[in-house]
Design an enzyme around this catalytic site. Structure first.
Site, PDB file in Angstrom:
ATOM      1  CG  HIS A 308      -2.093   0.903   1.250  1.00 37.45           C
ATOM      2  ND1 HIS A 308      -2.038   2.331   1.343  1.00 37.45           N
ATOM      3  CD2 HIS A 308      -3.473   0.770   0.649  1.00 37.45           C
ATOM      4  CE1 HIS A 308      -3.200   2.722   1.109  1.00 37.45           C
ATOM      5  NE2 HIS A 308      -4.156   1.844   0.638  1.00 37.45           N
ATOM      6  CG  ASP A 366      -8.279  -4.688  -2.787  1.00 37.34           C
ATOM      7  OD1 ASP A 366      -7.391  -3.691  -3.028  1.00 37.34           O
ATOM      8  OD2 ASP A 366      -9.564  -4.530  -2.730  1.00 37.34           O
TER       9      ASP A 366
HETATM   10  C1  SDX Z   1      -6.347  -0.122  -2.854  1.00 38.29           C
HETATM   11  O1  SDX Z   1      -4.519   4.490  -1.940  1.00 38.29           O
HETATM   12  C2  SDX Z   1      -5.442   3.765  -1.217  1.00 38.29           C
HETATM   13  O2  SDX Z   1      -5.792   4.118  -0.298  1.00 38.29           O
HETATM   14  C3  SDX Z   1      -6.114   2.672  -2.260  1.00 38.29           C
HETATM   15  C4  SDX Z   1      -6.908   1.576  -1.409  1.00 38.29           C
HETATM   16  C5  SDX Z   1      -8.298   2.369  -1.023  1.00 38.29           C
HETATM   17  O3  SDX Z   1      -9.139   2.163  -0.022  1.00 38.29           O
HETATM   18  O4  SDX Z   1      -8.937   3.520  -1.726  1.00 38.29           O
HETATM   19  O5  SDX Z   1      -6.343   1.319  -0.244  1.00 38.29           O
HETATM   20  C6  SDX Z   1      -7.531   0.532  -2.223  1.00 38.29           C
HETATM   21  O6  SDX Z   1      -6.067   0.140  -3.888  1.00 38.29           O
HETATM   22  C7  SDX Z   1      -5.347  -1.139  -2.215  1.00 38.29           C
HETATM   23  C8  SDX Z   1      -4.258  -1.543  -2.955  1.00 38.29           C
HETATM   24  C9  SDX Z   1      -4.747  -2.745  -3.784  1.00 38.29           C
HETATM   25  N1  SDX Z   1      -3.571  -3.060  -4.887  1.00 38.29           N
HETATM   26  C10 SDX Z   1      -2.968  -4.205  -4.650  1.00 38.29           C
HETATM   27  O7  SDX Z   1      -3.322  -4.914  -3.667  1.00 38.29           O
HETATM   28  C11 SDX Z   1      -2.027  -4.504  -5.925  1.00 38.29           C
HETATM   29  C12 SDX Z   1      -0.681  -5.180  -5.387  1.00 38.29           C
HETATM   30  N2  SDX Z   1      -0.045  -3.896  -4.452  1.00 38.29           N
HETATM   31  C13 SDX Z   1       0.896  -3.208  -5.478  1.00 38.29           C
HETATM   32  O8  SDX Z   1       0.867  -3.045  -6.746  1.00 38.29           O
HETATM   33  C14 SDX Z   1       1.371  -1.822  -4.611  1.00 38.29           C
HETATM   34  O9  SDX Z   1       1.668  -2.238  -3.290  1.00 38.29           O
HETATM   35  C15 SDX Z   1       0.501  -0.864  -4.681  1.00 38.29           C
HETATM   36  C16 SDX Z   1       0.000  -0.332  -6.127  1.00 38.29           C
HETATM   37  C17 SDX Z   1      -0.753  -0.963  -3.925  1.00 38.29           C
HETATM   38  C18 SDX Z   1       1.470   0.261  -4.027  1.00 38.29           C
HETATM   39  O10 SDX Z   1       2.227   0.701  -4.862  1.00 38.29           O
HETATM   40  P1  SDX Z   1       3.504   2.036  -4.642  1.00 38.29           P
HETATM   41  O11 SDX Z   1       2.780   2.540  -3.436  1.00 38.29           O
HETATM   42  O12 SDX Z   1       3.449   2.705  -5.830  1.00 38.29           O
HETATM   43  O13 SDX Z   1       4.741   1.170  -4.040  1.00 38.29           O
HETATM   44  P2  SDX Z   1       5.650   0.415  -5.314  1.00 38.29           P
HETATM   45  O14 SDX Z   1       4.831   0.024  -6.260  1.00 38.29           O
HETATM   46  O15 SDX Z   1       6.556   1.762  -5.470  1.00 38.29           O
HETATM   47  O16 SDX Z   1       6.258  -0.615  -4.483  1.00 38.29           O
HETATM   48  C19 SDX Z   1       7.290  -0.195  -3.458  1.00 38.29           C
HETATM   49  C20 SDX Z   1       8.363  -1.298  -3.611  1.00 38.29           C
HETATM   50  C21 SDX Z   1       8.431  -2.036  -5.092  1.00 38.29           C
HETATM   51  O17 SDX Z   1      10.092  -2.610  -5.069  1.00 38.29           O
HETATM   52  P3  SDX Z   1      11.206  -1.693  -5.590  1.00 38.29           P
HETATM   53  O18 SDX Z   1      10.949  -1.275  -6.780  1.00 38.29           O
HETATM   54  O19 SDX Z   1      11.230  -0.651  -4.327  1.00 38.29           O
HETATM   55  O20 SDX Z   1      12.362  -2.663  -5.293  1.00 38.29           O
HETATM   56  O21 SDX Z   1       7.575  -2.681  -3.315  1.00 38.29           O
HETATM   57  C22 SDX Z   1       7.453  -3.698  -4.070  1.00 38.29           C
HETATM   58  C23 SDX Z   1       7.583  -2.922  -5.476  1.00 38.29           C
HETATM   59  O22 SDX Z   1       8.282  -3.829  -6.441  1.00 38.29           O
HETATM   60  N3  SDX Z   1       5.974  -4.175  -4.043  1.00 38.29           N
HETATM   61  C24 SDX Z   1       5.783  -5.346  -4.148  1.00 38.29           C
HETATM   62  C25 SDX Z   1       4.327  -5.386  -4.018  1.00 38.29           C
HETATM   63  N4  SDX Z   1       3.831  -4.022  -3.679  1.00 38.29           N
HETATM   64  C26 SDX Z   1       4.802  -3.427  -3.924  1.00 38.29           C
HETATM   65  N5  SDX Z   1       6.237  -6.556  -4.415  1.00 38.29           N
HETATM   66  C27 SDX Z   1       5.601  -7.481  -4.523  1.00 38.29           C
HETATM   67  N6  SDX Z   1       4.153  -7.819  -4.171  1.00 38.29           N
HETATM   68  C28 SDX Z   1       3.312  -6.467  -4.297  1.00 38.29           C
HETATM   69  N7  SDX Z   1       2.089  -6.563  -3.835  1.00 38.29           N
END
Ligand code: SDX
Length: 431
Positions: A308, A366
């Site tokens: 998140h 989720d």
């Molecule tokens: C919702 O914003 C909100 O409030 C949203 C929400 C709401 O109520 O409105 O809470 C609802 O959208 C919840 C999130 C649902 N999405 C997912 O579950 C999809 C999987 N999660 C990711 O795609 C990710 O964690 C996000 C999109 C939720 C957040 O992405 P960010 O904040 O942009 O973080 P990032 O992508 O830059 O990740 C930081 C690091 C990265 O590694 P590095 O590039 O630093 O080496 O963490 C890793 C990412 O690769 N990472 C993950 C991961 N999520 C982040 N690695 C593996 N699995 C994951 N799920």
């Protein structure tokens, strides 16, 4: 928010600039950069808005470090256990918990707006039966601006109030119609003798051929899921609604834009993607393979329902949903659901893995919601429409707050331009 005594000093190209600092009632201070470009001739740069406050708000506060979520100051776990969705709607919309009389009046107003214009039934018939219900939802909610002409003028407080009530009242009806249409069953009209959650279950699962009795366990679980998805400060879909409404677009068009944004798998679409991932994993002995894939930079696979932008501790909604999953599945007699076992073991494994610990990745809203929704009888394609109908009150509350803000102006970000500079046209024969 106008006065402040604090400021930060920016030194740039031999000049210094004072940037006012505003302090919130909770959370980080903000640097006011509204005059920065006019004074210093530079933009700030923040793709994805990781360090940018787009507005001020009094509706929802998230402390990502503590894993705390407050709606008008009330913690989400208390609201989930003690309140019900329409009362939370009232709180988000008007700022205070209602008295009994206020709640009764609000519930009556919502109940009396649950039917949709009869001609909208024809609108559905233009979609393929196998259309994703989110596609139908975006289309039909946007089309509400073609049917409800007496609540389009955003400058009229009365019309704004009517539009808000209509959207909260009709989204369950429209979502249920999208579901019925996708399975070839007749639409079911709402009933005024049922509460909000029971009515939605009735519209989704009853058929004309027999009596349908709403299971109170499912109705309570449904209402709790609605509460847990109601609002979440300036997330991507709420920011979409705010940006759309900053141009003066009508509320139905703005909410349709929010629904479109929520559909993405990185946002509200993650609940569907997460359940599909759990099914692909299939059994606990395949979890290590998927954990490794999630950590592999060369593999686009991510653990859906994990991570998140704001929470760097457990998402408090995930905690409540995990408890609810245990309760609902046990009450339904499916507590040994293999998907729940895979989810729990996946969470345990990830939370003990250095990659997830270092990146502060925890289950989000989720991760468990799909397990409950599937146990309740919903297909995965209905998971995000349920998120959308729950979040409509959050979008509308933030929309109302923005429209009423005298500082409200059209949102128009700038850019870091890296393209070609001025050059003359070249005739085709000279290329
Ligand atoms: C919702 O914003 C909100 O409030 C949203 C929400 C709401 O109520 O409105 O809470 C609802 O959208 C919840 C999130 C649902 N999405 C997912 O579950 C999809 C999987 N999660 C990711 O795609 C990710 O964690 C996000 C999109 C939720 C957040 O992405 P960010 O904040 O942009 O973080 P990032 O992508 O830059 O990740 C930081 C690091 C990265 O590694 P590095 O590039 O630093 O080496 O963490 C890793 C990412 O690769 N990472 C993950 C991961 N999520 C982040 N690695 C593996 N699995 C994951 N799920």
């Amino acid at each position: 928010m106008t006065e402040t005594q604090k400021s930060a000093t920016l030194s740039l190209n031999g000049d210094t600039y004072e940037l006012p600092i505003f302090s919130p009632t909770a959370g980080p201070d903000v640097l006011d950069i509204r005059k920065l470009y006019a004074q210093a001739g530079v933009f700030t740069y923040d793709p994805g808005f990781t360090s940018t406050a787009s507005c001020d708000s009094t509706i929802t506060y998230i402390d990502g470090g503590k894993g705390e979520l407050l709606h008008r100051g009330y913690p989400i776990d208390q609201l989930a256990s003690k309140s019900h969705y329409l009362e939370v709607c009232y709180l988000l919309l008007y700022g205070e918990l209602p008295t009994a009389a206020q709640l009764e009046d609000f519930e009556t107003r919502v109940t009396r707006h649950t039917m949709v214009h009869e001609q909208m039934h024809n609108f559905f018939r233009g979609f393929r039966r196998d259309a994703h219900p989110m596609a139908t939802l975006v289309g039909v909610v946007g089309a509400m601006s073609a049917f409800y002409h007496d609540s389009l003028d955003v400058t009229d407080p009365w019309q704004r109030e009517v539009a808000a009530i209509r959207l909260i009242a009709k989204l369950p009806t429209i979502a249920a119609m999208a579901y019925k249409y996708s399975i070839g069953q007749p639409f079911v009209y709402p009933r005024n003798d049922l509460d909000y959650a029971a009515n939605f279950l009735h519209m989704c699962f009853s058929v004309p051929a027999e009596e349908y009795h709403v299971n109170p366990i499912l109705s309570r679980a449904m209402d709790r899921i609605f509460i847990l998805h109601a609002d979440h400060e300036q997330n991507a879909s709420t920011s979409t609604v705010r940006l759309a409404s900053s141009s003066g677009a009508n509320p139905f068009a703005c909410i349709a834009a929010g629904i479109a944004c929520l559909w993405g798998p990185a946002h509200g679409g993650a609940n569907q993607a997460c359940l599909e991932m759990l099914k692909e994993i299939g059994s606990v002995d395949r979890i290590p393979e998927f954990i490794e894939r999630a950590k592999d930079k060369n593999d686009p696979f991510r653990l859906m329902g994990f991570g998140h932008r704001v929470y760097k501790n457990t998402d408090p909604r995930a905690k409540v949903l995990k408890q609810s999953a245990d309760e609902v599945l046990e009450l339904l007699g499916v507590e040994d659901n293999p998907l729940l076992q895979v989810a729990k073991e996946l969470e345990r494994t990830a939370l003990n893995d250095p990659y997830f610990i270092e990146k502060k990745l925890f289950p989000n809203v989720d991760f468990y919601s799909g397990i409950i929704l599937e146990a309740m009888g919903f297909p995965t394609s209905m998971f995000t429409p349920i998120f959308a109908l729950s979040r409509t009150v959050g979008w509308i509350s933030q929309w109302k707050e923005m429209i009423a803000d005298p500082q409200n102006k059209i949102g128009r970000p700038r850019q870091l331009y890296l393209g070609e500079t001025l050059r003359d046209y070249v005739d085709i024969e000279k290329r």
